[in-house]
Write an enzyme that holds these catalytic residues in place. Structure first.
Site, PDB file in Angstrom:
ATOM      1  N   ASN A   1      -2.477  -4.377  -3.966  1.00 16.50           N
ATOM      2  CA  ASN A   1      -1.475  -3.884  -3.021  1.00 16.50           C
ATOM      3  C   ASN A   1      -1.310  -2.371  -3.042  1.00 16.50           C
ATOM      4  O   ASN A   1      -0.982  -1.764  -2.018  1.00 16.50           O
ATOM      5  CB  ASN A   1      -0.128  -4.547  -3.327  1.00 16.50           C
ATOM      6  CG  ASN A   1       1.027  -3.841  -2.651  1.00 16.50           C
ATOM      7  OD1 ASN A   1       1.242  -3.965  -1.446  1.00 16.50           O
ATOM      8  ND2 ASN A   1       1.782  -3.059  -3.425  1.00 16.50           N
TER       9      ASN A   1
ATOM     10  N   LYS B   1      -8.888   1.926   4.958  1.00 20.55           N
ATOM     11  CA  LYS B   1      -8.540   0.522   5.143  1.00 20.55           C
ATOM     12  C   LYS B   1      -9.673  -0.241   5.826  1.00 20.55           C
ATOM     13  O   LYS B   1      -9.874  -1.443   5.564  1.00 20.55           O
ATOM     14  CB  LYS B   1      -7.244   0.397   5.943  1.00 20.55           C
ATOM     15  CG  LYS B   1      -6.001   0.798   5.154  1.00 20.55           C
ATOM     16  CD  LYS B   1      -5.789  -0.095   3.937  1.00 20.55           C
ATOM     17  CE  LYS B   1      -4.464   0.185   3.232  1.00 20.55           C
ATOM     18  NZ  LYS B   1      -4.224  -0.729   2.094  1.00 20.55           N
TER      19      LYS B   1
ATOM     20  N   THR C   1       9.115  -0.015   4.399  1.00 23.23           N
ATOM     21  CA  THR C   1       8.985   0.506   3.037  1.00 23.23           C
ATOM     22  C   THR C   1       9.053   2.032   3.085  1.00 23.23           C
ATOM     23  O   THR C   1       9.137   2.633   4.164  1.00 23.23           O
ATOM     24  CB  THR C   1       7.646   0.085   2.412  1.00 23.23           C
ATOM     25  OG1 THR C   1       6.572   0.707   3.144  1.00 23.23           O
ATOM     26  CG2 THR C   1       7.462  -1.429   2.452  1.00 23.23           C
TER      27      THR C   1
ATOM     28  N   TYR D   1      -6.504   7.393   6.489  1.00 22.77           N
ATOM     29  CA  TYR D   1      -5.956   6.099   6.100  1.00 22.77           C
ATOM     30  C   TYR D   1      -6.734   4.962   6.751  1.00 22.77           C
ATOM     31  O   TYR D   1      -7.118   3.991   6.081  1.00 22.77           O
ATOM     32  CB  TYR D   1      -4.485   6.034   6.492  1.00 22.77           C
ATOM     33  CG  TYR D   1      -3.789   4.752   6.108  1.00 22.77           C
ATOM     34  CD1 TYR D   1      -3.400   4.515   4.798  1.00 22.77           C
ATOM     35  CD2 TYR D   1      -3.499   3.779   7.065  1.00 22.77           C
ATOM     36  CE1 TYR D   1      -2.753   3.343   4.442  1.00 22.77           C
ATOM     37  CE2 TYR D   1      -2.858   2.602   6.722  1.00 22.77           C
ATOM     38  CZ  TYR D   1      -2.481   2.395   5.412  1.00 22.77           C
ATOM     39  OH  TYR D   1      -1.852   1.224   5.064  1.00 22.77           O
TER      40      TYR D   1
ATOM     41  N   ASP E   1      -3.315   2.680 -13.361  1.00 22.71           N
ATOM     42  CA  ASP E   1      -3.627   3.598 -12.273  1.00 22.71           C
ATOM     43  C   ASP E   1      -4.941   3.114 -11.686  1.00 22.71           C
ATOM     44  O   ASP E   1      -5.981   3.149 -12.357  1.00 22.71           O
ATOM     45  CB  ASP E   1      -3.761   5.028 -12.815  1.00 22.71           C
ATOM     46  CG  ASP E   1      -4.122   6.047 -11.743  1.00 22.71           C
ATOM     47  OD1 ASP E   1      -4.528   5.644 -10.629  1.00 22.71           O
ATOM     48  OD2 ASP E   1      -4.016   7.255 -12.025  1.00 22.71           O
ATOM     49  N   VAL E   2      -4.926   2.654 -10.438  1.00 19.32           N
ATOM     50  CA  VAL E   2      -6.116   2.021  -9.869  1.00 19.32           C
ATOM     51  C   VAL E   2      -7.274   2.997  -9.718  1.00 19.32           C
ATOM     52  O   VAL E   2      -8.419   2.574  -9.501  1.00 19.32           O
ATOM     53  CB  VAL E   2      -5.797   1.356  -8.512  1.00 19.32           C
ATOM     54  CG1 VAL E   2      -4.711   0.303  -8.671  1.00 19.32           C
ATOM     55  CG2 VAL E   2      -5.423   2.383  -7.443  1.00 19.32           C
TER      56      VAL E   2
END
Length: 241
Positions: free
Chosen positions: A78, A148, A179, A144, A55-56
């Protein structure tokens, strides 16, 4: 960097782009691909693909992964989330914190944990999967895009800091990819397999950046121009003085 006989860790490798990268690496002769995911049972295994609990956002699992995967020569950050919604919504602050934890602090934690591993194994390559929204934002993408953009800044900092360790850092920018994250989008999308192939081509060609589609290429070029080149709505009826 040659991918044949490489050893990679790909975060979020159980679906979407992460799975496409993991499988493409094996097709190009990678010796081992560690699939870093929260639930290893979600990984469809094949020879060479090794699920790893990761789990990052959890420092303990990041440290455990670095200990277990001490032979890594390629790290692909990713894993990501996309909490789309109004920047002024009641959940906006929580959405922004969640996006930053996964999309910025996650790659930061993995990069810190694996930088010594990569250096010890000859340098290798570190890949950060970013987005065209690293450079562009809309009313529903504030959280988001901010995460990023932060990850893009991190990528540039890592690129310079890891030079003397022999580690190349690759930033990947793409628009919509077909995706689960973009399931409700009707605009044109790139296939995960195509983007994965471009990433691996860039690694083998020692390139620093991937602009995976025409949208990313156009926005990247537009960064040097007037703001209205990216946001044409500002040029019409803005009332600005």
């Amino acid at each position: 960097m040659k991918l044949y006989n490489s050893v990679a860790l790909v975060t979020g490798a159980n679906r979407g782009l992460g799975a496409a990268i993991a499988h493409a690496l094996l097709e190009r002769g990678a010796a081992t691909v560690y699939a870093g995911v929260r639930d290893p049972a979600t990984v469809v295994t094949r020879p060479g693909l090794v699920p790893v609990r990761l789990d990052v956002t959890d420092p303990a699992t990041v440290a455990a992964a670095a200990e277990r995967c001490g032979d890594v020569t390629l790290l692909v950050n990713n894993a990501g989330i996309a909490p789309f919604g109004s920047t002024l919504s009641p959940t906006a602050t929580d959405d922004a914190r969640a996006a930053m934890e996964t999309n910025y602090f996650g790659p930061l934690a993995l990069s810190r944990a694996f930088a010594p591993v990569l250096a010890r194994n000859g340098g290798g390559t570190l890949v950060n999967v970013l987005s065209v929204l690293s450079w562009l934002s809309f009313p529903t993408t504030g959280a988001y895009s901010a995460s990023k953009a932060a990850a893009w800044a991190l990528t540039n900092a890592l690129r310079l800091e890891l030079l003397d360790r022999g580690t190349r850092v690759v930033g990947v920018h793409a628009g919509y990819i077909d995706t689960d994250m973009a399931a409700g989008v009707t605009e044109p999308k790139s296939s995960p397999e195509d983007v994965a192939a471009q990433i691996l081509d860039a690694i083998e060609a020692d390139r620093d950046e991937v602009l995976a589609d025409a949208v990313s290429q156009a926005v990247r070029a537009g960064l040097a121009g007037e703001l209205t080149a990216l946001y044409p709505q500002l040029a019409v009826g803005s009332g600005a003085v």
